[in-house]
Design a protein around this motif. Structure first.
Motif: not given
Length: 360
Positions: A150-164
């Protein structure tokens, strides 16, 4: 004293020597139950024995920042505070042997949802028991028979940053003294870096500055919560793409230059992994020239592994200025006490713990 066994200052930590245990997945966590994706008895003994074995820094294997970021259902994850007690115990087991405890934080992206490494990492279908749908910068599967991520959305990508960010904060709470961000081996951050995996047309893809954006955002987020603790980035220096369309050494040099402004203390140099089966292993120490180029062009501190098979070879990489530290991988799996043997060979020092002196 050999250079390999001299102390090294990194952030607010002094590592006792420059021979470190690299992150190598054990695929040994529980996949289900109350302690799923947490360290257990296998991890405690594995890392404790390498710490007793004399390594200056012990880097705990790839630990996912989200459950969907695990390579396999049997990998570690630091996705919630409930897991802290077992990670704290893991830190204690490393400290007891005298090494600096570090942890690699990772997200495997399109390489996630596979079987254990010794099962050739074949994919678990999203509808298979224990399987899930991987995510990626673009809907490009890692292998021909793999699931389309699944291609990450812009919101998903910021979620990855928060997860790190949140995982790094938990790591420091657990007692880890250094954090490694993985942008190598074909994982999610590497996927954003490489045009072979990143076909996006937005602000996270296309131009070089867009492709490195996620890595820099993650670095900034992690640096903010770990304070003066050492921040290391494990980076693929090249995709070994013969057509020259992937991530290249010149790109890696530019990323390191950018990283200087973002508080990276050291870059751990690796290569390959973005395309299955594509790797250039020219021989023992095949990453050393890559580290040398990055170090010369940027004056950044580096560590390097990759078939460094002897104490003399490791010492020469440091003496020649090609790296600042050496990372042991497969050798350390075969011999937990490799560091002590190499110190005896280079310096004539038997530095075993007092508990073992009767056997020396």
């Amino acid at each position: 004293m050999s250079h390999l066994f001299e102390p090294m200052s990194l952030g607010n930590v002094t590592v006792k020597n420059r021979l470190w245990l690299g992150p190598m997945s054990q695929y040994s966590a529980q996949a289900t139950g109350d302690h799923a994706s947490e360290p257990n008895a296998w991890h405690f003994q594995h890392y404790a024995s390498r710490s007793v074995g004399g390594y200056g820094m012990v880097v705990v294997e790839s630990t996912a920042v989200t459950l969907e970021g695990r390579a396999t259902p049997y990998c570690l994850a630091l996705d919630c505070a409930d897991k802290l007690p077992d990670f704290e115990q893991l830190v204690d087991s490393i400290l007891m042997g005298g090494a600096t405890p570090a942890i690699e934080l990772n997200h495997y992206g399109r390489m996630a949802s596979t079987r254990q490494g010794w099962m050739h990492s074949s994919y678990l279908a999203p509808d298979a028991p224990l399987g899930w749908l991987p995510v990626a910068p673009s809907p490009i599967p890692f292998t021909e028979d793999g699931a389309i991520p699944r291609e990450l959305t812009d919101e998903d990508i910021w979620g990855v940053v928060r997860a790190y960010r949140e995982a790094a904060e938990r790591a420091i709470r657990a007692g880890f003294e250094a954090v490694v961000i993985a942008a190598s081996g074909g994982n999610l951050l590497h996927q954003f870096l490489s045009p072979l995996a990143n076909h996006r047309g937005d602000d996270w893809g296309g131009l070089f500055s867009n492709r490195i954006r996620l890595v820099l955002e993650v670095i900034d987020a992690v640096r903010e919560v770990i304070g003066e603790h050492p921040l290391i980035v494990r980076m693929a220096a090249t995709d070994w793409d013969a057509a020259g369309k992937g991530w290249r050494l010149t790109d890696a040099v530019e990323l390191v230059r950018n990283g200087k402004e973002h508080g990276v203390d050291l870059w751990d140099i690796t290569s390959g992994g973005i395309v299955p089966g594509v790797v250039q292993e020219a021989g023992p120490g095949y990453h050393v020239p890559l580290s040398d180029r990055i170090r010369r062009d940027t004056h950044a501190a580096t560590s390097v592994g990759g078939k460094i098979i002897s104490a003399g070879q490791a010492e020469q990489a440091l003496l020649s200025g090609q790296a600042d530290a050496v990372v042991a991988g497969r050798n350390a799996l075969r011999d937990p006490y490799l560091a002590r043997r190499w110190q005896s060979e280079l310096d004539g020092v038997d530095s075993w713990p007092l508990q073992y002196w009767r056997g020396i």
